[in-house]
Design an enzyme around this catalytic site. Sequence first.
Site, PDB file in Angstrom:
ATOM      1  N   GLU A   1      42.242  51.752  38.761  1.00 34.71           N
ATOM      2  CA  GLU A   1      41.184  52.532  38.094  1.00 34.71           C
ATOM      3  C   GLU A   1      41.555  54.007  38.095  1.00 34.71           C
ATOM      4  OE1 GLU A   1      37.496  51.846  40.125  1.00 34.71           O
ATOM      5  OE2 GLU A   1      37.348  49.797  39.370  1.00 34.71           O
TER       6      GLU A   1
ATOM      7  N   LYS B   1      41.154  57.754  38.847  1.00 29.79           N
ATOM      8  CA  LYS B   1      40.470  58.437  39.935  1.00 29.79           C
ATOM      9  C   LYS B   1      39.772  59.664  39.362  1.00 29.79           C
ATOM     10  CE  LYS B   1      41.088  60.049  44.661  1.00 29.79           C
ATOM     11  NZ  LYS B   1      40.314  61.272  44.545  1.00 29.79           N
TER      12      LYS B   1
ATOM     13  N   PHE C   1      31.614  52.280  39.007  1.00 25.33           N
ATOM     14  CA  PHE C   1      32.698  51.343  39.311  1.00 25.33           C
ATOM     15  C   PHE C   1      32.294  50.226  40.261  1.00 25.33           C
ATOM     16  CE2 PHE C   1      33.783  55.521  41.349  1.00 25.33           C
ATOM     17  CZ  PHE C   1      33.458  55.211  42.661  1.00 25.33           C
TER      18      PHE C   1
ATOM     19  N   ARG D   1      27.294  61.537  48.543  1.00 28.10           N
ATOM     20  CA  ARG D   1      28.005  60.810  49.597  1.00 28.10           C
ATOM     21  C   ARG D   1      27.513  61.156  50.986  1.00 28.10           C
ATOM     22  NH1 ARG D   1      34.227  61.449  50.121  1.00 28.10           N
ATOM     23  NH2 ARG D   1      33.908  61.650  52.335  1.00 28.10           N
TER      24      ARG D   1
ATOM     25  N   ARG E   1      36.672  52.899  55.413  1.00 28.96           N
ATOM     26  CA  ARG E   1      37.875  53.149  54.644  1.00 28.96           C
ATOM     27  C   ARG E   1      38.625  51.828  54.646  1.00 28.96           C
ATOM     28  NH1 ARG E   1      39.260  57.942  52.975  1.00 28.96           N
ATOM     29  NH2 ARG E   1      37.982  59.150  54.389  1.00 28.96           N
TER      30      ARG E   1
ATOM     31  N   LYS F   1      44.146  54.864  47.423  1.00 26.97           N
ATOM     32  CA  LYS F   1      44.216  55.909  46.396  1.00 26.97           C
ATOM     33  C   LYS F   1      45.599  56.544  46.368  1.00 26.97           C
ATOM     34  CE  LYS F   1      42.231  59.240  49.580  1.00 26.97           C
ATOM     35  NZ  LYS F   1      41.050  59.900  50.073  1.00 26.97           N
TER      36      LYS F   1
ATOM     37  N   ARG G   1      30.796  61.935  43.897  1.00 31.72           N
ATOM     38  CA  ARG G   1      30.456  60.536  44.158  1.00 31.72           C
ATOM     39  C   ARG G   1      28.938  60.392  44.128  1.00 31.72           C
ATOM     40  NH1 ARG G   1      33.441  56.804  47.470  1.00 31.72           N
ATOM     41  NH2 ARG G   1      32.730  54.716  46.903  1.00 31.72           N
TER      42      ARG G   1
ATOM     43  N   GLU H   1      30.975  57.786  39.950  1.00 33.87           N
ATOM     44  CA  GLU H   1      31.298  59.204  40.044  1.00 33.87           C
ATOM     45  C   GLU H   1      30.623  59.942  38.882  1.00 33.87           C
ATOM     46  OE1 GLU H   1      33.593  60.019  42.610  1.00 33.87           O
ATOM     47  OE2 GLU H   1      34.414  61.951  42.003  1.00 33.87           O
TER      48      GLU H   1
HETATM   49  P1  AMP Z   1      39.239  61.715  48.109  1.00 34.08           P
HETATM   50  O1  AMP Z   1      38.059  62.558  47.731  1.00 34.08           O
HETATM   51  O2  AMP Z   1      40.555  62.288  47.742  1.00 34.08           O
HETATM   52  O3  AMP Z   1      39.147  61.220  49.545  1.00 34.08           O
HETATM   53  O4  AMP Z   1      39.205  60.357  47.220  1.00 34.08           O
HETATM   54  C1  AMP Z   1      38.204  59.396  47.301  1.00 34.08           C
HETATM   55  C2  AMP Z   1      37.164  59.677  46.264  1.00 34.08           C
HETATM   56  O5  AMP Z   1      37.620  59.418  44.951  1.00 34.08           O
HETATM   57  C3  AMP Z   1      35.947  58.798  46.360  1.00 34.08           C
HETATM   58  O6  AMP Z   1      35.083  59.187  47.370  1.00 34.08           O
HETATM   59  C4  AMP Z   1      35.323  58.951  44.985  1.00 34.08           C
HETATM   60  O7  AMP Z   1      34.444  60.043  44.980  1.00 34.08           O
HETATM   61  C5  AMP Z   1      36.491  59.292  44.088  1.00 34.08           C
HETATM   62  N1  AMP Z   1      36.765  58.313  43.030  1.00 34.08           N
HETATM   63  C6  AMP Z   1      37.101  58.664  41.784  1.00 34.08           C
HETATM   64  N2  AMP Z   1      37.315  57.608  41.011  1.00 34.08           N
HETATM   65  C7  AMP Z   1      37.107  56.509  41.781  1.00 34.08           C
HETATM   66  C8  AMP Z   1      37.186  55.108  41.533  1.00 34.08           C
HETATM   67  N3  AMP Z   1      37.523  54.626  40.351  1.00 34.08           N
HETATM   68  N4  AMP Z   1      36.901  54.276  42.571  1.00 34.08           N
HETATM   69  C9  AMP Z   1      36.570  54.762  43.788  1.00 34.08           C
HETATM   70  N5  AMP Z   1      36.474  56.085  44.072  1.00 34.08           N
HETATM   71  C10 AMP Z   1      36.741  56.960  43.084  1.00 34.08           C
END
Ligand code: AMP
Length: 554
Positions: free
Chosen positions: A248, A250, A337, A270, A411, A417, A255, A298
């Site tokens: 998917e 990102k 999502f 969040r 997690r 990711k 969130r 998101e």
């Molecule tokens: P990070 O903020 O770098 O820790 O990355 C995780 C965050 O990516 C999640 O908490 C979401 O807010 C965001 N995110 C964006 N697109 C997606 C997706 N398709 N699925 C899950 N999380 C996503």
Amino acid sequence: MRQSVPLLGLAQTLEKVRGTSSKKEKVALLSSYLKGLRADDARVAARVASGRPSERGSKDEAQVGYSTLLDVLREVTGATSEDISKIYLEHGDLGEVAEEVLGEKKEQTLFSEQLTLAALDEAFQKLRAAKGRGSAAAKRGIVKSLLLSASPLEGKYIVKVLTGEMRTGLVSGLLEEAVASAYGLSKAEAARAHMVLGDVGAFAGKAAAGEAGRIAMTPFRPVNFMLAEPFASAKEIAEHFAKKVYAECKYDGIRAQVHRSDGKVRVYSRRLEDVTTSFPEVVGAFEHAKGEFILDGEAVPFAGGRPLPFQLLQRRLRRMEDFEEARKKAPITYFAFDILYRDGKETVDLPLAERRRLLGRALAGSSARTAETVDVRGEREIQAAFRRSRDLGYEGLVVKDPESVYAMGKRGSGWVKLKEELDTLDVVIVAAEYGHGKRAGVISDYTFAVRDGDMLKTVGKAYSGLTDAEIEEMTRRLKEITVRDFGYRRQVRPEIVVEVAFDSVQRSGRHDSGYALRFPRIKRIRTDKGLGDVDTIEKVERIFSGQKLKVDEK
Ligand code: AMP
């Protein structure tokens, strides 16, 4: 009806908990204290032990600023600013300061009744209710009457909870264990009830009332989000899953959990805060949807088929300009999502492939979109999907196992990711300095820290990355949260979280973590994150040893 118990017992328990480094003992101490309490007291006690005056997810905070607390402490005890600064420098903890100066209280209440947990909870409610004009004076009055009737030890914990700096080492997992053991819940029952209620106080209250065994997910009660594990390359991801998975985009936004029931829609962040009023478009998007659901997704600033810079969204959230104006500049699209609940039933334990189908149906009639996904297998396909996502203007990929369940608050390895650069760190600003030259008169140099258990350890200092307008806004906020003013340098209350990028991690004697980030630059101010989201020293160590490996390989 049983009477509420005095706060003193809780303060004594927390003091013992702080005094031991054994996790087992911490749990045993809190558990045996909780055992004897009525449900309402258990709720307040567990929440205080977690370091929060309010329920997680509540919009209104009861926390009180340092300057108010310092004023009240001076007024109640007759201590001077110099006395207080001196003690603060010794301990670095305002709670300890309160304990010390309250021993020499100047004012006394006439009929000093013993402070109970119920009375403390009532004061927290009043603090939450104090809003708008005159609220500063009202808050001061509430805190003053609390501290007047408090013993030094009680005062210490009142101040600690009001500043959110408990430092007892009672992390969420230990609190959960203590509640489970106090009320005879199995590990699984406790984990589930805590997760669904999202707040340890609410969980302890239900457990004490014997109702924790049958807690169901319900709309308008936000639950913790599932998180994604960071991976360094498409190759690693391909090896981790070794099968066909979903890739998917990102999305780079905020969130958001959307709850809908009885035709009403609410949006939670969040941090489980109700942020509905900030996202009228999200509410609007579900106006013509049908039935009941809880969605995960998101909220992304989006126009003309492309995402807009995240900065625009932050300006909008911080209401730095007229809301309608900001809304025009950064209109929001909700990309859903996942689905956690549908028409009276939880869906979290269904495989993702099944949840996807339900999500598609739940979105019928709404103008929200589903996250863009492709099925991929192997490194090459993952890399291609990553490129495509970057070309579309997104941050990278979240790759998901179609068979995985929705692991609330975890997690889980079902979601991973992939971002391009070396990982960034979420750090909290603990001190700041005025700049030079063009930056004279504004606070533009920030010393920041990561978490080490329940301590903060500095890892670097950043000078760049923010726009002039952001620096001005930062200057204003840093002044507000100053704990100690050394002229050109200020020690600040640790609450502004920023995401920093850097070139590498070095060992260094300059910072108390023993590490320093090389060429750190601020990527963005993370208004969506709090102290609990700040990265840990373990992560810094991991990055450090990871890069060492790479150098060695070369
Ligand atoms: P990070 O903020 O770098 O820790 O990355 C995780 C965050 O990516 C999640 O908490 C979401 O807010 C965001 N995110 C964006 N697109 C997606 C997706 N398709 N699925 C899950 N999380 C996503």
